[in-house]
Write a protein that holds these residues in place. Structure first.
Motif, PDB file in Angstrom:
ATOM      1  N   LEU A 150     -20.943 -31.751   9.608  1.00 51.12           N
ATOM      2  CA  LEU A 150     -22.380 -31.741   9.881  1.00 51.12           C
ATOM      3  C   LEU A 150     -23.150 -32.446   8.771  1.00 51.12           C
ATOM      4  O   LEU A 150     -24.091 -33.214   9.028  1.00 51.12           O
ATOM      5  CB  LEU A 150     -22.871 -30.297  10.030  1.00 51.12           C
ATOM      6  CG  LEU A 150     -22.439 -29.571  11.309  1.00 51.12           C
ATOM      7  CD1 LEU A 150     -22.845 -28.109  11.257  1.00 51.12           C
ATOM      8  CD2 LEU A 150     -23.039 -30.253  12.538  1.00 51.12           C
ATOM      9  N   ARG A 151     -22.738 -32.215   7.515  1.00 48.99           N
ATOM     10  CA  ARG A 151     -23.407 -32.871   6.385  1.00 48.99           C
ATOM     11  C   ARG A 151     -23.218 -34.384   6.433  1.00 48.99           C
ATOM     12  O   ARG A 151     -24.167 -35.142   6.190  1.00 48.99           O
ATOM     13  CB  ARG A 151     -22.869 -32.314   5.072  1.00 48.99           C
ATOM     14  CG  ARG A 151     -23.340 -30.891   4.749  1.00 48.99           C
ATOM     15  CD  ARG A 151     -22.669 -30.364   3.504  1.00 48.99           C
ATOM     16  NE  ARG A 151     -23.139 -29.033   3.156  1.00 48.99           N
ATOM     17  CZ  ARG A 151     -22.595 -28.265   2.228  1.00 48.99           C
ATOM     18  NH1 ARG A 151     -21.558 -28.717   1.525  1.00 48.99           N
ATOM     19  NH2 ARG A 151     -23.090 -27.067   1.975  1.00 48.99           N
ATOM     20  N   LYS A 196     -27.060 -40.327   9.622  1.00 48.40           N
ATOM     21  CA  LYS A 196     -28.303 -40.536  10.362  1.00 48.40           C
ATOM     22  C   LYS A 196     -29.442 -40.883   9.408  1.00 48.40           C
ATOM     23  O   LYS A 196     -30.289 -41.733   9.688  1.00 48.40           O
ATOM     24  CB  LYS A 196     -28.648 -39.277  11.154  1.00 48.40           C
ATOM     25  CG  LYS A 196     -27.799 -39.065  12.393  1.00 48.40           C
ATOM     26  CD  LYS A 196     -28.260 -37.856  13.177  1.00 48.40           C
ATOM     27  CE  LYS A 196     -27.437 -37.685  14.442  1.00 48.40           C
ATOM     28  NZ  LYS A 196     -27.895 -36.501  15.247  1.00 48.40           N
ATOM     29  N   GLY A 197     -29.439 -40.232   8.232  1.00 49.01           N
ATOM     30  CA  GLY A 197     -30.484 -40.496   7.248  1.00 49.01           C
ATOM     31  C   GLY A 197     -30.393 -41.904   6.695  1.00 49.01           C
ATOM     32  O   GLY A 197     -31.408 -42.525   6.383  1.00 49.01           O
ATOM     33  N   ARG A 212     -22.605 -36.187   9.047  1.00 44.77           N
ATOM     34  CA  ARG A 212     -23.352 -36.730  10.193  1.00 44.77           C
ATOM     35  C   ARG A 212     -24.833 -36.859   9.879  1.00 44.77           C
ATOM     36  O   ARG A 212     -25.464 -37.872  10.208  1.00 44.77           O
ATOM     37  CB  ARG A 212     -23.151 -35.815  11.407  1.00 44.77           C
ATOM     38  CG  ARG A 212     -23.748 -36.371  12.697  1.00 44.77           C
ATOM     39  CD  ARG A 212     -23.413 -35.496  13.870  1.00 44.77           C
ATOM     40  NE  ARG A 212     -23.953 -36.040  15.100  1.00 44.77           N
ATOM     41  CZ  ARG A 212     -23.832 -35.456  16.284  1.00 44.77           C
ATOM     42  NH1 ARG A 212     -23.157 -34.306  16.384  1.00 44.77           N
ATOM     43  NH2 ARG A 212     -24.351 -36.009  17.359  1.00 44.77           N
ATOM     44  N   ARG A 213     -25.385 -35.849   9.211  1.00 43.84           N
ATOM     45  CA  ARG A 213     -26.794 -35.906   8.829  1.00 43.84           C
ATOM     46  C   ARG A 213     -27.051 -37.020   7.813  1.00 43.84           C
ATOM     47  O   ARG A 213     -28.064 -37.733   7.870  1.00 43.84           O
ATOM     48  CB  ARG A 213     -27.239 -34.560   8.243  1.00 43.84           C
ATOM     49  CG  ARG A 213     -27.348 -33.445   9.278  1.00 43.84           C
ATOM     50  CD  ARG A 213     -27.583 -32.107   8.611  1.00 43.84           C
ATOM     51  NE  ARG A 213     -27.598 -31.022   9.585  1.00 43.84           N
ATOM     52  CZ  ARG A 213     -27.592 -29.744   9.265  1.00 43.84           C
ATOM     53  NH1 ARG A 213     -27.573 -29.371   7.988  1.00 43.84           N
ATOM     54  NH2 ARG A 213     -27.616 -28.816  10.209  1.00 43.84           N
ATOM     55  N   ALA A 214     -26.104 -37.161   6.880  1.00 42.80           N
ATOM     56  CA  ALA A 214     -26.241 -38.219   5.874  1.00 42.80           C
ATOM     57  C   ALA A 214     -26.199 -39.590   6.518  1.00 42.80           C
ATOM     58  O   ALA A 214     -26.936 -40.506   6.133  1.00 42.80           O
ATOM     59  CB  ALA A 214     -25.133 -38.085   4.833  1.00 42.80           C
TER      60      ALA A 214
END
Length: 206
Positions: free
Chosen positions: A196-197, A203-204, A199-201
């Motif tokens: 999850l981390r 996207k960011g 994936r968020r990174a």
């Protein structure tokens, strides 16, 4: 662990991985033969000539796990890391561990709940890592080595004809498997958090 495009597909590391896969049906067959000769889950004294198939299965499992420890080291030291090895190695591991779990549950020696939970975690995280591999590399879980050690030690002990050796070892094996279950679940959650981390990174970054 980067792939070496010059490394031949036919190398000692990949051969050891394939050997581990080949040993899985041999391991299963030995346990089936033992169950049919002595009664499912029954542990007979060696003096009567029974229990030898169970010993053979335990030895095959140990030999297969040795190949698991060796093939990765060989691949890294000799720069023999290939795409095949990176895919086949974890699959071989899951096949062997999965076979041991399922067979012990079929023999009534390991609760099915333990087997199901471990298999869900192992298969799920393996699929997740393969999916993530397309874009990002997930680092090994912090408890991954401990998880593997506990699973291997617990299963190896449970595969021995413990009634022949010492009955108290059965209790030791069971509690090692309980510890393995806890660490397996915790590291599985850790992998999900990492995914999850990442994936968020990603996207960011976009």
């Amino acid at each position: 662990m980067s792939v070496n495009p010059q490394a031949p597909l036919l190398n000692i590391a990949n051969a050891l991985t394939v050997l581990r896969i080949v040993l899985v049906p041999v391991f299963i067959a030995l346990l089936v033969i033992d169950a049919e000769s002595s009664g499912a889950g029954a542990l007979q004294p060696l003096e009567s000539g029974e229990g030898l198939w169970r010993w053979a299965a335990a030895v095959v499992f140990f030999a297969a796990m040795v190949t698991d420890a060796v093939d990765g080291d060989v691949a890294r030291k000799r720069n023999l890391i290939t795409d095949f090895g990176k895919i086949a190695d974890p699959i071989a591991d899951k096949l062997l561990i999965g076979a041991a779990l399922v067979m012990l549950s079929l023999l009534g020696e390991l609760p099915w709940l333990v087997t199901i939970l471990i298999l869900i975690r192992e298969i799920g995280i393996t699929v997740l890592r393969f999916v993530m591999l397309r874009t990002q590399v997930m680092p090994a879980s912090r408890g991954g080595k401990l998880k593997t050690l506990l699973q291997t030690a617990g299963l190896q002990l449970m595969l021995l004809p413990l009634a022949v050796i010492a009955g108290w070892l059965a209790d030791v094996a069971f509690w090692i498997m309980m510890a393995a279950l806890v660490v397996t679940v915790v590291t599985g959650i850790d992998y999900l958090v990492q995914a999850l981390r990442l994936r968020r990174a990603a996207k960011g970054a976009h």
